[in-house]
Design a protein around this motif. Structure first.
Motif, PDB file in Angstrom:
ATOM      1  N   VAL A   1      -5.393   1.028 -13.798  1.00  0.00           N
ATOM      2  CA  VAL A   1      -4.352   0.079 -13.409  1.00  0.00           C
ATOM      3  C   VAL A   1      -3.722   0.501 -12.087  1.00  0.00           C
ATOM      4  O   VAL A   1      -3.519  -0.313 -11.179  1.00  0.00           O
ATOM      5  N   VAL A   2      -3.417   1.802 -11.970  1.00  0.00           N
ATOM      6  CA  VAL A   2      -2.777   2.310 -10.749  1.00  0.00           C
ATOM      7  C   VAL A   2      -3.686   2.118  -9.543  1.00  0.00           C
ATOM      8  O   VAL A   2      -3.271   1.604  -8.500  1.00  0.00           O
ATOM      9  N   LEU A   3      -4.954   2.502  -9.687  1.00  0.00           N
ATOM     10  CA  LEU A   3      -5.881   2.428  -8.566  1.00  0.00           C
ATOM     11  C   LEU A   3      -6.194   0.986  -8.167  1.00  0.00           C
ATOM     12  O   LEU A   3      -6.309   0.665  -6.985  1.00  0.00           O
ATOM     13  N   SER A   4      -6.338   0.104  -9.146  1.00  0.00           N
ATOM     14  CA  SER A   4      -6.613  -1.297  -8.817  1.00  0.00           C
ATOM     15  C   SER A   4      -5.390  -1.949  -8.174  1.00  0.00           C
ATOM     16  O   SER A   4      -5.514  -2.842  -7.338  1.00  0.00           O
ATOM     17  N   SER A   5      -4.198  -1.489  -8.566  1.00  0.00           N
ATOM     18  CA  SER A   5      -2.970  -1.997  -7.947  1.00  0.00           C
ATOM     19  C   SER A   5      -2.908  -1.588  -6.480  1.00  0.00           C
ATOM     20  O   SER A   5      -2.467  -2.351  -5.624  1.00  0.00           O
ATOM     21  N   VAL A   6      -3.360  -0.356  -6.201  1.00  0.00           N
ATOM     22  CA  VAL A   6      -3.402   0.125  -4.816  1.00  0.00           C
ATOM     23  C   VAL A   6      -4.368  -0.730  -3.992  1.00  0.00           C
ATOM     24  O   VAL A   6      -4.073  -1.106  -2.860  1.00  0.00           O
ATOM     25  N   ALA A   7      -5.523  -1.057  -4.586  1.00  0.00           N
ATOM     26  CA  ALA A   7      -6.503  -1.897  -3.893  1.00  0.00           C
ATOM     27  C   ALA A   7      -5.931  -3.278  -3.610  1.00  0.00           C
ATOM     28  O   ALA A   7      -6.139  -3.853  -2.536  1.00  0.00           O
ATOM     29  N   GLN A   8      -5.191  -3.834  -4.572  1.00  0.00           N
ATOM     30  CA  GLN A   8      -4.583  -5.155  -4.378  1.00  0.00           C
ATOM     31  C   GLN A   8      -3.505  -5.083  -3.304  1.00  0.00           C
ATOM     32  O   GLN A   8      -3.357  -6.005  -2.499  1.00  0.00           O
ATOM     33  N   GLN A   9      -2.741  -3.973  -3.280  1.00  0.00           N
ATOM     34  CA  GLN A   9      -1.698  -3.813  -2.276  1.00  0.00           C
ATOM     35  C   GLN A   9      -2.298  -3.767  -0.874  1.00  0.00           C
ATOM     36  O   GLN A   9      -1.716  -4.275   0.087  1.00  0.00           O
ATOM     37  N   GLU A  10      -3.498  -3.188  -0.762  1.00  0.00           N
ATOM     38  CA  GLU A  10      -4.187  -3.131   0.520  1.00  0.00           C
ATOM     39  C   GLU A  10      -4.467  -4.535   1.046  1.00  0.00           C
ATOM     40  O   GLU A  10      -4.265  -4.832   2.223  1.00  0.00           O
ATOM     41  N   VAL A  11      -4.910  -5.428   0.154  1.00  0.00           N
ATOM     42  CA  VAL A  11      -5.171  -6.815   0.543  1.00  0.00           C
ATOM     43  C   VAL A  11      -3.887  -7.488   1.012  1.00  0.00           C
ATOM     44  O   VAL A  11      -3.867  -8.202   2.020  1.00  0.00           O
ATOM     45  N   GLU A  12      -2.809  -7.267   0.281  1.00  0.00           N
ATOM     46  CA  GLU A  12      -1.528  -7.892   0.619  1.00  0.00           C
ATOM     47  C   GLU A  12      -1.010  -7.385   1.962  1.00  0.00           C
ATOM     48  O   GLU A  12      -0.425  -8.145   2.741  1.00  0.00           O
ATOM     49  N   ASN A  13      -1.215  -6.091   2.245  1.00  0.00           N
ATOM     50  CA  ASN A  13      -0.787  -5.530   3.529  1.00  0.00           C
ATOM     51  C   ASN A  13      -1.582  -6.132   4.687  1.00  0.00           C
ATOM     52  O   ASN A  13      -1.027  -6.455   5.735  1.00  0.00           O
ATOM     53  N   ILE A  14      -2.902  -6.274   4.478  1.00  0.00           N
ATOM     54  CA  ILE A  14      -3.753  -6.880   5.510  1.00  0.00           C
ATOM     55  C   ILE A  14      -3.315  -8.319   5.770  1.00  0.00           C
ATOM     56  O   ILE A  14      -3.219  -8.770   6.910  1.00  0.00           O
ATOM     57  N   SER A  15      -3.037  -9.055   4.678  1.00  0.00           N
ATOM     58  CA  SER A  15      -2.594 -10.449   4.803  1.00  0.00           C
ATOM     59  C   SER A  15      -1.292 -10.537   5.595  1.00  0.00           C
ATOM     60  O   SER A  15      -1.131 -11.402   6.459  1.00  0.00           O
ATOM     61  N   ALA A  16      -0.357  -9.626   5.303  1.00  0.00           N
ATOM     62  CA  ALA A  16       0.932  -9.625   5.997  1.00  0.00           C
ATOM     63  C   ALA A  16       0.744  -9.359   7.494  1.00  0.00           C
ATOM     64  O   ALA A  16       1.402  -9.987   8.334  1.00  0.00           O
ATOM     65  N   ASN A  17      -0.157  -8.445   7.832  1.00  0.00           N
ATOM     66  CA  ASN A  17      -0.415  -8.133   9.243  1.00  0.00           C
ATOM     67  C   ASN A  17      -1.058  -9.311   9.962  1.00  0.00           C
ATOM     68  O   ASN A  17      -0.752  -9.588  11.122  1.00  0.00           O
ATOM     69  N   VAL A  18      -1.981 -10.010   9.267  1.00  0.00           N
ATOM     70  CA  VAL A  18      -2.629 -11.184   9.863  1.00  0.00           C
ATOM     71  C   VAL A  18      -1.592 -12.281  10.119  1.00  0.00           C
ATOM     72  O   VAL A  18      -1.578 -12.907  11.186  1.00  0.00           O
ATOM     73  N   LYS A  19      -0.720 -12.511   9.127  1.00  0.00           N
ATOM     74  CA  LYS A  19       0.342 -13.521   9.289  1.00  0.00           C
ATOM     75  C   LYS A  19       1.236 -13.187  10.476  1.00  0.00           C
ATOM     76  O   LYS A  19       1.613 -14.068  11.261  1.00  0.00           O
ATOM     77  N   LYS A  20       1.578 -11.913  10.602  1.00  0.00           N
ATOM     78  CA  LYS A  20       2.438 -11.486  11.710  1.00  0.00           C
ATOM     79  C   LYS A  20       1.758 -11.751  13.042  1.00  0.00           C
ATOM     80  O   LYS A  20       2.382 -12.235  14.000  1.00  0.00           O
ATOM     81  N   GLY A  21       0.443 -11.469  13.114  1.00  0.00           N
ATOM     82  CA  GLY A  21      -0.307 -11.709  14.343  1.00  0.00           C
ATOM     83  C   GLY A  21      -0.373 -13.179  14.701  1.00  0.00           C
ATOM     84  O   GLY A  21      -0.241 -13.550  15.870  1.00  0.00           O
ATOM     85  N   LEU A  22      -0.556 -14.035  13.690  1.00  0.00           N
ATOM     86  CA  LEU A  22      -0.606 -15.479  13.933  1.00  0.00           C
ATOM     87  C   LEU A  22       0.735 -15.997  14.438  1.00  0.00           C
ATOM     88  O   LEU A  22       0.787 -16.837  15.339  1.00  0.00           O
ATOM     89  N   LYS A  23       1.830 -15.491  13.860  1.00  0.00           N
ATOM     90  CA  LYS A  23       3.164 -15.929  14.294  1.00  0.00           C
ATOM     91  C   LYS A  23       3.426 -15.527  15.744  1.00  0.00           C
ATOM     92  O   LYS A  23       4.037 -16.271  16.511  1.00  0.00           O
ATOM     93  N   MET A  24       2.946 -14.338  16.118  1.00  0.00           N
ATOM     94  CA  MET A  24       3.120 -13.880  17.504  1.00  0.00           C
ATOM     95  C   MET A  24       2.337 -14.776  18.465  1.00  0.00           C
ATOM     96  O   MET A  24       2.804 -15.095  19.560  1.00  0.00           O
TER      97      MET A  24
END
Length: 279
Positions: free
Chosen positions: A146-169
């Motif tokens: 559960v812990v490790l899969s949560s970390v993997a999911q968090q990685e996706v969410e972080n990438i998504s947040a960075n992409v959104k930030k780049g698009l807004k810029m």
């Protein structure tokens, strides 16, 4: 002191039967690459070669199959055809064990990871994650998974947040994002600019002229078909919604409004119309 002779170990376990055959497991490998670039495709081929050799070198394993999805998103297992084929083969009793590089390669969604691991565990089918060194049949409980899969999911969410930030810029700099042109305009990907398409502009002017004169969307669409005008996609059929969409499109008065829709979350990838929830 007496001379000691060391009898070297024989690591060839294949010859040690003890009166019975070694039970061989039907082992499958699952590989995935997340983009279709040349480097990623080379990585995909390397993974297939690596797991083929790994399984064939183990005398207790028999290669069931190599399952691999190229250039498919990791967040949604429903879009990975080979993953689904592998699960079906497991359910049919064709596979005893699945090997994959890491939890993030298997699934980047915590719920999906647990769902399929439990589903396979009920059939006594192990999933072995190489990087984390986890065998789902021998591990104590599911907490670590559960812990490790949560970390993997968090990685996706972080990438998504960075992409959104780049698009807004990009939007703040006035760059076109997600716009590939519309009727009356041509899009130029080399410099990301647009220019008027005079042939199509004639249709746009006709639509607005008729609308100002009081004609509705259904009347204008029929007139366009009778005049032989074609849509941006080159079809001779005009829908009322297409005409009204052109009339409502702010680009025809010289504006471009970005961010009309937004992605609710990177896992479901559900897009919603933006009513002010996002810039």
């Amino acid at each position: 002191m007496s001379k000691v002779e060391v009898i070297r170990a024989n690591s060839d376990l294949a010859s040690r039967k003890r009166g019975k055959e070694i039970k061989q497991l039907m082992v499958a490998a699952y590989c995935r690459v997340s983009t279709d670039s040349e480097d990623r495709l080379n990585s995909y081929k390397s993974q297939v070669s690596y797991y083929s050799d790994l399984i064939q070198k183990n005398v207790e394993w028999v290669l069931a199959d190599i399952y691999a999805d190229e250039a498919i998103t990791g967040t949604q297992v429903t879009k990975r055809e080979d993953f689904q084929r592998m699960i079906n083969d497991c359910m049919n009793g064709d596979i005893d064990m699945v090997i994959t590089k890491s939890i993030s390669r298997f699934a980047r969604n915590t719920l999906d990871t647990l769902k399929y691991v439990r589903k396979l565990k009920e059939r006594d089918i192990a999933v072995y994650f190489e990087d984390e060194k986890i065998n789902t049949l021998t591990m104590d409980g599911e907490l670590l998974l559960v812990v490790l899969s949560s970390v993997a999911q968090q990685e996706v969410e972080n990438i998504s947040a960075n992409v959104k930030k780049g698009l807004k810029m990009k939007m703040q700099r006035g760059e076109l994002v997600g716009f590939q042109g519309c009727l009356g305009y041509d899009y130029h990907p080399e410099d990301k600019s647009i220019s008027i398409n005079e042939k199509e502009a004639e249709i746009v002017r006709y639509i607005f002229q008729r609308y100002v004169e009081g004609a509705g969307g259904s009347i204008i669409s029929r007139e366009l078909e009778n005049l032989g005008y074609k849509t941006k996609r080159g079809t001779p059929t005009w829908a009322e919604t297409t005409v009204l969409g052109i009339i409502k499109n702010e680009k025809y008065k010289g504006d471009i409004l970005m961010g009309k829709t937004f992605t609710l979350d990177p896992i479901s990838k559900r897009r919603l119309e933006n009513f002010g929830e996002e810039d």
